[in-house]
Design an enzyme around this catalytic site. Structure first.
Site, short mmCIF file in Angstrom:
data_model
loop_
_atom_site.label_atom_id
_atom_site.label_comp_id
_atom_site.label_asym_id
_atom_site.label_seq_id
_atom_site.Cartn_x
_atom_site.Cartn_y
_atom_site.Cartn_z
N GLU A 1 0.84 -1.21 0.00
CA GLU A 1 0.00 0.00 0.00
C GLU A 1 0.87 1.26 0.00
O GLU A 1 0.57 2.24 -0.68
CB GLU A 1 -0.93 -0.01 1.22
CG GLU A 1 -1.94 -1.16 1.17
CD GLU A 1 -2.89 -1.12 2.36
OE1 GLU A 1 -3.98 -0.56 2.21
OE2 GLU A 1 -2.52 -1.66 3.44
N GLU B 1 -3.68 -10.34 3.96
CA GLU B 1 -4.71 -9.91 4.90
C GLU B 1 -5.75 -11.01 5.14
O GLU B 1 -6.23 -11.18 6.26
CB GLU B 1 -5.41 -8.63 4.39
CG GLU B 1 -4.63 -7.34 4.60
CD GLU B 1 -3.53 -7.08 3.55
OE1 GLU B 1 -3.25 -7.97 2.72
OE2 GLU B 1 -2.96 -5.98 3.60
N ARG C 1 -4.64 -13.41 7.63
CA ARG C 1 -4.51 -12.81 8.97
C ARG C 1 -5.85 -12.38 9.55
O ARG C 1 -5.92 -11.89 10.67
CB ARG C 1 -3.58 -11.59 8.95
CG ARG C 1 -2.24 -11.81 8.25
CD ARG C 1 -1.20 -12.49 9.10
NE ARG C 1 0.04 -12.67 8.35
CZ ARG C 1 0.58 -13.85 8.04
NH1 ARG C 1 0.05 -14.97 8.48
NH2 ARG C 1 1.70 -13.92 7.33
C1 1HE Z 1 7.00 -8.84 11.81
C2 1HE Z 1 6.27 -8.69 10.61
C3 1HE Z 1 5.02 -8.00 10.67
C4 1HE Z 1 8.07 -9.79 10.18
N1 1HE Z 1 4.63 -7.51 11.87
N2 1HE Z 1 6.56 -8.34 12.97
N3 1HE Z 1 2.20 -8.83 6.99
C5 1HE Z 1 2.44 -10.15 6.92
O1 1HE Z 1 1.59 -10.97 7.15
C6 1HE Z 1 3.87 -10.56 6.60
C7 1HE Z 1 4.48 -11.27 7.76
N4 1HE Z 1 5.90 -11.49 7.57
C8 1HE Z 1 6.41 -12.51 6.83
O2 1HE Z 1 5.70 -13.23 6.15
C9 1HE Z 1 7.91 -12.71 6.86
O3 1HE Z 1 8.40 -12.10 8.05
C10 1HE Z 1 8.68 -12.13 5.64
C11 1HE Z 1 8.33 -12.96 4.39
C12 1HE Z 1 8.36 -10.67 5.41
C13 1HE Z 1 10.20 -12.21 5.92
O4 1HE Z 1 10.56 -13.52 6.32
P1 1HE Z 1 11.96 -13.75 7.07
O5 1HE Z 1 12.12 -15.24 7.25
O6 1HE Z 1 13.03 -13.00 6.37
O7 1HE Z 1 11.82 -13.02 8.52
P2 1HE Z 1 11.04 -13.53 9.84
O8 1HE Z 1 11.92 -14.43 10.62
O9 1HE Z 1 9.69 -14.02 9.52
O10 1HE Z 1 10.83 -12.14 10.62
C14 1HE Z 1 11.91 -11.45 11.25
C15 1HE Z 1 11.33 -10.70 12.41
O11 1HE Z 1 10.43 -9.69 11.90
C16 1HE Z 1 10.50 -11.57 13.32
O12 1HE Z 1 10.59 -11.02 14.62
P3 1HE Z 1 11.59 -11.70 15.72
O13 1HE Z 1 11.35 -10.87 16.95
O14 1HE Z 1 11.13 -13.14 15.84
O15 1HE Z 1 12.95 -11.58 15.16
C17 1HE Z 1 9.08 -11.35 12.82
O16 1HE Z 1 8.09 -11.61 13.80
C18 1HE Z 1 9.13 -9.89 12.48
N5 1HE Z 1 8.11 -9.51 11.49
N6 1HE Z 1 6.95 -9.30 9.62
C19 1HE Z 1 5.38 -7.70 12.97
N7 1HE Z 1 4.28 -7.78 9.59
C20 1HE Z 1 -2.92 -0.86 7.07
S1 1HE Z 1 -3.50 -2.45 7.00
C21 1HE Z 1 -2.22 -3.39 6.28
C22 1HE Z 1 -2.48 -4.85 6.55
C23 1HE Z 1 -1.25 -5.66 6.34
O17 1HE Z 1 -0.18 -5.16 6.11
S2 1HE Z 1 -1.44 -7.34 6.49
C24 1HE Z 1 0.14 -8.00 6.13
C25 1HE Z 1 0.95 -8.25 7.35
#
Ligand code: 1HE
Length: 268
Positions: free
Chosen positions: A120, A140, A143
């Protein structure tokens, strides 16, 4: 662009800025969380784009680390009630409106995850340069939430409603090559070269007459969405205002007197 050293600007917890002559580089800087967008990041974007430093004529929006942005910071979602949810989404709308309808063009450098709210955010910029590592998703549906950063308004205008529906309903993702063909980005470049490409484009953009750039980002999208009669009239008014500007007169005189560059034929 000036040859002086870039100057570091506002340093927020989640993003940094650096001015290099007429170009401001805004960098998402939370790579350990894949540049997930928390409230602090959205408010910082709002603050930066509300008051661009004087002399800035183009902005490059880029990200630290391997990923542009993993979207909404999911760790902040949990306790919001419905009213707070509306206010939260409207906070994103205000910030992204300042990017899309600000005073200067914004060029984004996309790589790795360009997901949910990250996509976005990218859609609110004017030119998107994608490295081949970029991938696009709207998780989304998985989730249990909905887009809230203007995605349902901006993304269908780039890729179409049907494609966005499919992405949200099935979790389908697109890679960088497909993304280029479908309109997620306008440029595709090799890994590690997006920042340089965006700066090159920003310098070109900054070299345009400021009034033309303003017309392109402010008038063009509104004309494109207006009924044709209103569109033609608005275009005529905008064209007249632009050509009356001293800058236009100078540039046209330069061309006629052989001081300005000709248009390059892409076939050389
Ligand atoms: C996060 C987030 C997040 C990573 N919020 N903390 N977005 C999503 O559903 C995408 C969620 N993220 C992923 O699918 C993956 O993290 C990735 C594909 C982006 C990257 O994977 P990777 O293996 O490189 O990293 P990771 O191990 O999953 O994440 C590293 C850290 O970032 C980890 O935290 P840690 O404390 O365990 O190290 C994750 O929890 C954190 N992290 N993504 C919070 N999104 C205005 S409305 C909009 C609505 C949306 O955007 S919905 C989509 C949400």
């Amino acid at each position: 662009m000036a040859t002086t050293e870039p100057t570091r600007g506002a340093q927020h917890e989640t993003l940094t800025t650096e001015q290099d002559g007429e170009i401001l580089v805004v960098r998402l800087s939370r790579p350990d969380k894949r540049n997930a967008l928390n409230d602090s990041a959205i408010l910082a974007l709002d603050a930066v784009f509300s008051r661009l430093p004087p002399g800035v004529r183009a902005v490059v929006l880029e990200a630290e680390g391997e990923h542009f942005s993993a979207g909404l910071d999911l760790s902040e979602v949990s306790e919001r009630d419905a009213t707070e949810g509306v206010a939260h989404s409207m906070m994103w709308h205000r910030a992204f409106e300042k990017i899309q309808f600000g005073s200067v063009p914004v060029i984004a450098v996309l790589k790795g995850a360009v997901i949910g709210g990250g996509l976005e955010l990218a859609c609110a910029t004017h030119i998107r340069v994608a490295e081949t590592s970029a991938f696009y998703a709207l998780p989304e549906g998985q989730r249990g939430i909905f887009v809230g950063g203007g995605g349902s308004v901006r993304l269908p205008r780039l890729i179409g409603v049907a494609r966005m529906m499919d992405m949200m309903l099935t979790g389908r993702t697109y890679g960088a090559e497909e993304g280029l063909a479908l309109g997620f980005a306008q440029y595709l470049v090799e890994p590690g070269t997006g920042a340089a490409k965006a700066r090159e484009l920003a310098r070109r953009v900054a070299g345009n007459a400021p009034l033309t750039n303003l017309a392109v980002i402010q008038a063009l999208p509104r004309i494109a969405e207006a009924d044709p009669a209103t569109g033609f009239m608005t275009e005529a008014l905008m064209a007249s205002v632009a050509q009356s500007d001293r800058e236009a007169k100078r540039r046209i005189r330069d061309f006629l007197e052989k001081r300005a560059a000709k248009v390059a034929n892409p076939r050389g």
